[in-house]
Scaffold this active site. Structure first.
Site, short mmCIF file in Angstrom:
data_model
loop_
_atom_site.label_atom_id
_atom_site.label_comp_id
_atom_site.label_asym_id
_atom_site.label_seq_id
_atom_site.Cartn_x
_atom_site.Cartn_y
_atom_site.Cartn_z
N GLY A 29 0.96 -1.23 0.03
CA GLY A 29 -0.07 0.14 0.02
C GLY A 29 1.00 1.31 -0.08
CB CYS B 89 5.57 -3.97 0.43
SG CYS B 89 6.37 -2.68 0.36
CE1 TYR B 90 0.51 0.78 5.56
CE2 TYR B 90 -0.95 -1.04 5.28
CZ TYR B 90 -0.63 0.33 5.83
OH TYR B 90 -1.36 0.82 6.64
CG HIS C 201 6.39 -5.37 -4.33
ND1 HIS C 201 4.91 -5.39 -3.87
CD2 HIS C 201 6.92 -4.32 -3.83
CE1 HIS C 201 4.92 -4.09 -3.10
NE2 HIS C 201 5.95 -3.51 -3.15
CD GLU D 81 3.58 -8.30 -5.66
OE1 GLU D 81 3.28 -7.16 -5.22
OE2 GLU D 81 4.24 -8.88 -4.87
CB SER E 245 -19.56 -5.66 -27.35
OG SER E 245 -18.61 -7.06 -26.81
N GLY E 246 -18.92 -8.27 -29.74
CA GLY E 246 -18.00 -8.73 -30.86
C GLY E 246 -16.86 -9.06 -30.03
N GLY E 247 -16.64 -8.64 -28.82
CA GLY E 247 -15.49 -8.87 -28.01
C GLY E 247 -15.41 -10.23 -27.20
CB VAL E 248 -12.61 -12.22 -25.49
CG1 VAL E 248 -12.25 -11.40 -24.55
CG2 VAL E 248 -12.72 -13.54 -25.05
CG ASP E 249 -14.48 -9.31 -21.64
OD1 ASP E 249 -13.47 -10.22 -21.64
OD2 ASP E 249 -14.31 -8.18 -21.40
CB SER E 250 -20.13 -9.85 -24.71
OG SER E 250 -19.74 -9.49 -26.05
CB SER E 251 -17.70 -13.84 -27.50
OG SER E 251 -18.01 -12.72 -28.32
CE LYS F 39 -10.40 -8.37 -22.57
NZ LYS F 39 -11.48 -7.88 -22.72
#
Length: 511
Positions: free
Chosen positions: A55, A82-83, A168, A170, A222-228, A367
């Protein structure tokens, strides 16, 4: 069977989502909750372990974020980063102070004694530091097990399974970081690794079946990957009781409406209604240059069009949305709802206006996980690898007023960018590649004549999740082909520029 979960308490670090993604890459589900979450709320999630994120604050500052003390006594392993390490020390009787020599960037860590976090790791390795404070006196029962030149690098309490890292693990700049997180998840927390695309698909389909029952649902594609991907999961669950609506708002890319509609119907076998509504979107955009007004106009018209189509279907109970995990996280930030940077990420207003219940099958996913799920579902590569595209479409890639002639210029230029990126076999390697039409004209010479025409900017970036991005060092020959083709083939453009801004400080889109 209860899903294995590691919970992250978010104290405002820019890397919090990255921690979760790294844990998930190890096959262990990881959930982020605000540091204000109560002990009972966390206990109900039955976590295998907890991670306290970094943080931007100092633990000794007035008003610095903290968590409930009882959380530290849940009896599960805890890793402070860290924090999070400094807070762990401060709350358990250790002492934290400003560093005499702050560390930002690479540092060398020396492991001095045994610790399960560093099992099978070298005795010394490079780590990524980002701190102005340090734990200079660990709490009672803690052993210092690693140091850098300037500070305690790691400490742990063997009996209570409490661990602290000043660096860190990550980030990619800590090469051994993934191994450290794996040791925490598997050796210390006892994870087996049951978080896979197949397990997610199976549970998501079953959840949708239980939620919808015998009801019906609609989905705006929408044609995008998420909605598809969201639509495909729901279709697997309830079949043709899902009706999808794909709207041509006049702001799509070249041939996009026809090509994507064909993919949905022929390759994915979805029940899709295609709606041509370009005039309804473009008319109210006349004379509008402000990007936020453009978004609001487009959103309002979309709601009207969507409602009209839905009304023709008869009774519908549910609305499917491709909400992702970052959207969920940002709505519960440690300081309250996140500030609005753009208003086009999700379709707003539909559930309230239409009295529909939401189905959000992807709300647990990042994503890259959505793409992995899409591949397991067998979606066409044209959908899976499709670059992100803004909700308002080309309206926010045309700076200034949106008109049909300007849309046509941008469509042609954008198509050339995509063609040349694919020709160079770079499309799958970059996050986004597109053209932006600027609201200026410049002097040029074509043949023996002076021209005064439009300028196009090319934007090509690489990213993992869109939260940060860097501009792509495109080979000069590819840039040359793009520029030459646009100026030669698109009448009305005489200059091409390349955007070399990273995010931050710039955004990926220009508006």
């Amino acid at each position: 069977m209860t899903r294995e979960t590691i919970v992250i308490l978010d104290f405002g670090s820019q890397y919090t989502q990255l921690i979760a993604r790294r844990i998930r890459e190890l096959g262990v589900f990881c959930e982020i909750v605000p540091c204000t979450a109560g002990c009972e709320q966390i206990r109900q999630k039955r976590p295998l372990g907890l991670i306290l994120s970094g943080g931007p604050r100092s633990v000794y500052e007035r008003g610095a974020p903290r968590c409930e003390t009882d959380i530290l006594h849940l009896g599960v392993p805890i890793l402070g980063i860290c924090y999070g390490f400094q807070l762990l020390a401060d709350m358990l009787g250790g002492r934290v102070r400003p560093s005499s020599r702050r560390e930002y960037g690479h540092a060398h860590l020396r492991v001095m004694s045994h610790c399960p976090l560093f099992e099978d790791l070298p005795e010394s390795f490079s780590v990524w530091m980002s701190h102005g404070d340090e734990v200079y006196e660990p709490p009672p029962g803690f052993q210092v097990v690693a140091r850098t030149e300037n500070a305690i690098g790691a400490a742990y309490h063997p009996q209570r399974q409490l661990y602290g890292l000043q660096f860190h693990p990550e980030v990619a700049h800590t090469p051994q970081g993934k191994a450290i997180l794996k040791n925490f998840a598997y050796r210390i927390c006892g994870a087996r690794g049951d978080w896979t695309p197949d397990s997610f698909i199976e549970s998501a389909i079953e959840r949708v079946r239980q939620q919808v029952g015998t009801g019906r649902a609609i989905c705006g594609l929408s044609g995008g990957v998420d909605s598809s991907v969201a639509a495909t999961i729901v279709h697997r669950a309830i079949g043709d009781r899902l009706t999808c609506i794909f709207v041509d708002n006049g702001l799509l890319r070249k041939n996009e409406f026809e090509e994507v509609l064909d993919l949905y119907r022929r390759r994915m076998r979805l029940n899709v209604i295609g709606v041509r509504a370009a005039d309804r979107f473009l008319s109210p955009l006349a004379g509008v240059s402000d990007p936020e007004r453009k978004r609001k106009i487009i959103g309002a018209v979309f709601i009207d069009v969507f409602q009209e189509q839905a009304a023709k279907l008869g009774p519908v109970d549910y609305l499917v949305q491709g909400t992702l995990y970052p959207d969920v996280i940002e709505s519960v930030s440690i300081k309250g709802p996140s500030a609005v940077i753009k208003s086009h990420h999700n379709v707003g207003g539909l559930p309230e206006k239409m009295h529909l219940k939401l189905i959000e099958p992807l709300r647990e996913l990042f994503k890259d996980e959505v793409r992995a799920v899409g591949r397991r579902l067998g979606l066409p590569p044209e959908i899976i690898e499709r670059h992100p595209f803004p909700g308002p479409g080309l309206a926010v890639r045309i700076l200034g007023e949106v008109t049909r002639p300007r849309l046509e210029l941008l469509r042609q230029a954008d198509a050339i960018v995509i063609q040349e990126i694919k020709r160079a076999h770079l499309y799958e390697q970059v996050w986004q590649a597109f053209a932006v039409l600027l609201p200026i004209h410049t002097v040029g010479v074509m043949g023996d004549e002076r021209t005064y025409e439009n300028v196009v900017a090319i934007r090509i970036v690489t990213s993992q999740d869109g939260m940060t991005a860097d501009w792509v060092r495109l080979p000069y020959e590819v840039l040359a082909r793009i520029s030459s083709r646009i100026v030669s083939e698109v009448r009305g453009i005489n200059r091409v520029v390349y955007d070399i801004s990273s995010k931050p400080p710039s955004t990926i889109e220009w508006e």
